[in-house]
Design an enzyme around this catalytic site. Structure first.
Site, PDB file in Angstrom:
ATOM      1  N   ASP A   8       6.329 -52.328  44.674  1.00  0.00           N
ATOM      2  CA  ASP A   8       6.689 -53.451  45.528  1.00  0.00           C
ATOM      3  C   ASP A   8       6.775 -52.913  46.954  1.00  0.00           C
ATOM      4  O   ASP A   8       6.398 -51.764  47.219  1.00  0.00           O
ATOM      5  CB  ASP A   8       7.990 -54.118  45.060  1.00  0.00           C
ATOM      6  CG  ASP A   8       9.241 -53.290  45.330  1.00  0.00           C
ATOM      7  OD1 ASP A   8       9.131 -52.116  45.745  1.00  0.00           O
ATOM      8  OD2 ASP A   8      10.348 -53.822  45.129  1.00  0.00           O
ATOM      9  N   CYS A  65       9.590 -48.882  43.050  1.00  0.00           N
ATOM     10  CA  CYS A  65      10.271 -49.916  43.838  1.00  0.00           C
ATOM     11  C   CYS A  65      11.374 -49.196  44.610  1.00  0.00           C
ATOM     12  O   CYS A  65      11.426 -47.970  44.614  1.00  0.00           O
ATOM     13  CB  CYS A  65      10.788 -51.074  42.976  1.00  0.00           C
ATOM     14  SG  CYS A  65      12.175 -50.717  41.880  1.00  0.00           S
ATOM     15  N   THR A  67      14.605 -48.689  44.132  1.00  0.00           N
ATOM     16  CA  THR A  67      15.413 -47.792  43.302  1.00  0.00           C
ATOM     17  C   THR A  67      14.662 -47.287  42.081  1.00  0.00           C
ATOM     18  O   THR A  67      15.083 -46.317  41.460  1.00  0.00           O
ATOM     19  CB  THR A  67      16.677 -48.510  42.783  1.00  0.00           C
ATOM     20  OG1 THR A  67      16.264 -49.601  41.944  1.00  0.00           O
ATOM     21  CG2 THR A  67      17.547 -48.984  43.926  1.00  0.00           C
ATOM     22  N   HIS A  98       9.986 -35.318  24.829  1.00  0.00           N
ATOM     23  CA  HIS A  98      10.802 -35.917  23.771  1.00  0.00           C
ATOM     24  C   HIS A  98      10.537 -37.399  23.569  1.00  0.00           C
ATOM     25  O   HIS A  98      10.688 -37.889  22.445  1.00  0.00           O
ATOM     26  CB  HIS A  98      12.288 -35.723  24.078  1.00  0.00           C
ATOM     27  CG  HIS A  98      12.758 -34.325  23.881  1.00  0.00           C
ATOM     28  ND1 HIS A  98      14.085 -34.011  23.733  1.00  0.00           N
ATOM     29  CD2 HIS A  98      12.092 -33.140  23.821  1.00  0.00           C
ATOM     30  CE1 HIS A  98      14.217 -32.703  23.577  1.00  0.00           C
ATOM     31  NE2 HIS A  98      13.024 -32.153  23.641  1.00  0.00           N
ATOM     32  N   HIS A 133      10.596 -35.669  17.250  1.00  0.00           N
ATOM     33  CA  HIS A 133      10.552 -36.644  18.339  1.00  0.00           C
ATOM     34  C   HIS A 133       9.626 -37.809  17.989  1.00  0.00           C
ATOM     35  O   HIS A 133       9.871 -38.941  18.399  1.00  0.00           O
ATOM     36  CB  HIS A 133      10.114 -35.971  19.631  1.00  0.00           C
ATOM     37  CG  HIS A 133      10.973 -34.800  19.973  1.00  0.00           C
ATOM     38  ND1 HIS A 133      12.309 -34.927  20.299  1.00  0.00           N
ATOM     39  CD2 HIS A 133      10.694 -33.470  19.993  1.00  0.00           C
ATOM     40  CE1 HIS A 133      12.816 -33.726  20.523  1.00  0.00           C
ATOM     41  NE2 HIS A 133      11.864 -32.822  20.340  1.00  0.00           N
TER      42      HIS A 133
END
Length: 149
Positions: A8, A65, A67, A98, A133
């Site tokens: 964004d 973005c 954050t 993992h 995993h």
């Protein structure tokens, strides 16, 4: 390997830096936008890249973005996507080893350019360890199937 990349407005500048890194290292990518710092809605770009990864147009995806939170949540709504928000190289490596993450999210207002490039480099070089995993990834897929509409 082909990488889908999107952001964004809050992640635009960092996305452009990541693209430079990919180009310098001969890594093919498709840019799904945005193409400026004009305000846009992050869910659209998280979804575009996630659908490209799910559909096989791209092998992996990177989304950015402000954050990294909103765009990672959006990407993770697409079935089969495991988008990891990483702000350090250890988490980036572990998200592959993992969790077999097929997408990476970064916060353009959280990590600087140099750290972001280290995270991307680490993430792209890591390999899924499989074994126990794999069993856990399968359980994540079971949860996803249970709630698919």
């Amino acid at each position: 390997m082909k990488i889908g990349i999107g952001s964004d407005h809050g992640g635009y500048e960092l996305k452009e830096e990541v693209k430079k890194y990919l180009e310098e290292n001969g890594i093919e990518y498709i840019d799904y936008g945005t193409n400026s710092k004009d305000s846009v809605d992050y869910p659209e770009y998280g979804q575009k890249v996630a659908e490209a990864v799910k559909g096989g147009e791209c092998d992996k995806g990177i989304v950015v973005c402000g954050t990294g939170i909103g765009i990672s949540i959006s990407a993770n709504k697409v079935p089969g996507i495991r988008c990891a928000l990483c702000s350090d190289t250890y988490s980036a490596r572990m998200s592959i080893e993992h969790n077999n993450a097929n997408m990476l999210a970064l916060g353009g207002r959280v990590v600087g350019r140099d750290l972001a490039i280290e995270i991307v480099s680490t993430w792209l070089k890591a390999a899924f360890l499989g074994g126990r995993h794999e069993r856990r990834i399968n359980k994540i897929s079971d949860i996803e199937r249970k709630y698919m509409i």
